[in-house]
Design an enzyme around this catalytic site. Structure first.
Site, PDB file in Angstrom:
ATOM      1  N   GLU A 114     -24.564  17.870  18.887  1.00  0.00           N
ATOM      2  CA  GLU A 114     -24.743  16.867  17.759  1.00  0.00           C
ATOM      3  C   GLU A 114     -26.232  16.523  17.730  1.00  0.00           C
ATOM      4  OE1 GLU A 114     -20.769  14.436  17.205  1.00  0.00           O
ATOM      5  OE2 GLU A 114     -22.160  13.609  18.628  1.00  0.00           O
ATOM      6  N   GLU A 134     -15.024  17.130  22.841  1.00  0.00           N
ATOM      7  CA  GLU A 134     -14.558  15.637  23.053  1.00  0.00           C
ATOM      8  C   GLU A 134     -12.985  15.538  22.699  1.00  0.00           C
ATOM      9  OE1 GLU A 134     -18.712  15.146  21.061  1.00  0.00           O
ATOM     10  OE2 GLU A 134     -17.097  16.586  21.296  1.00  0.00           O
TER      11      GLU A 134
END
Length: 261
Positions: A114, A134
């Site tokens: 990210e 994740e």
């Protein structure tokens, strides 16, 4: 100039380029709340300092750019709401007004991916790996993962990464458009990113910052609105002292001297 705040993030400034380094190699530069706070402060400094015209973000390791959040610190948040409202390092990178380049030397997983996606340009070493892992732990990314992946690599490839959590290598990242270049070694990737940053820093600073805003608008506005916005930004740039300097330098056949005015 070299600045080191207590923690694991350092910043140097040279030739109008700030290099911000995640410096926790023993933990693959995994992000802690204190590191996130440091990044927020460094990004504020970069926005406020006219001596900084471009920013390089990298990791102090030949193995990892950033392996994401330090999982061991996530249970330190007392409530989900506190977790939701934590200072976010990806938000800070996206709030940067100056052009930014991620020098990805190894793993860019989770929040590390990210962070790189929050930069304008991404340069990777040949050993770089990218993942949104994740889902393997029971949650999803929250720093713009889906939005940026969908824009960068298309919805099907984004779905593959988001829903499997499995990594892709540098060659696939290049083929998918996730990165702009691959540099052979992790030792060379920061130097290449700094080379690009120095080139950008030689351009008119207001125009470079406006180009960044314009590109963001192109992704987020309907096409006709984006074109009108671009024309307004062009007019603002055209009225600057730097634009006048650029025209004079062209007539006089010399290099322009831009002052961010």
């Amino acid at each position: 100039m070299n600045e080191r705040v207590e923690g694991f993030v350092s910043m140097t400034v040279d030739d109008f380029v700030a290099t911000i380094t995640l410096d926790r190699p023993s933990k693959l530069n995994a992000m802690t709340p204190s590191m996130a706070a440091e990044i927020v402060e460094h990004m504020k400094r970069c926005n406020e300092d006219d001596a900084i015209r471009a920013v390089v973000l990298t990791g102090a390791s030949t193995k990892s750019f950033c392996a994401g959040s330090d999982i061991g610190t996530l249970d330190d948040y007392r409530t989900p709401w506190e977790f939701r409202n934590r200072p976010d390092y990806c938000d800070a990178v996206r709030a940067l007004l100056k052009p930014s380049i991620a020098a990805i030397n190894g793993y860019a997983f989770g929040g590390g991916l990210e962070t790189s996606l929050s930069c304008d340009i991404r340069i990777a070493s040949a050993n770089a790996r990218f993942a949104a892992p994740e889902i393997k732990l029971g949650w999803i990314g929250g720093g713009g993962m889906a939005a940026f992946l969908a824009h960068s690599i298309g919805p099907s490839n984004a779905a593959l990464m988001l829903m499997t959590g499995d990594p892709i290598d540098a060659d696939k990242a290049l083929a998918w458009g996730l990165v702009s270049e691959i540099v052979e070694s992790a030792e060379q990737v920061t130097a290449r990113a700094q080379e690009i940053a120095r080139t950008i820093a030689q351009r008119a600073p207001i125009a470079a910052e406006t180009a960044k805003s314009n590109l963001r608008a192109a992704f987020n506005m309907p096409q006709e609105d984006a074109i009108r916005y671009e024309r307004d930004l062009q007019t603002i740039c055209f009225a600057t002292d730097d634009a006048r300097e650029g025209r004079e330098a062209f007539r006089e056949k010399r290099q322009p001297r831009f002052r961010r005015r």
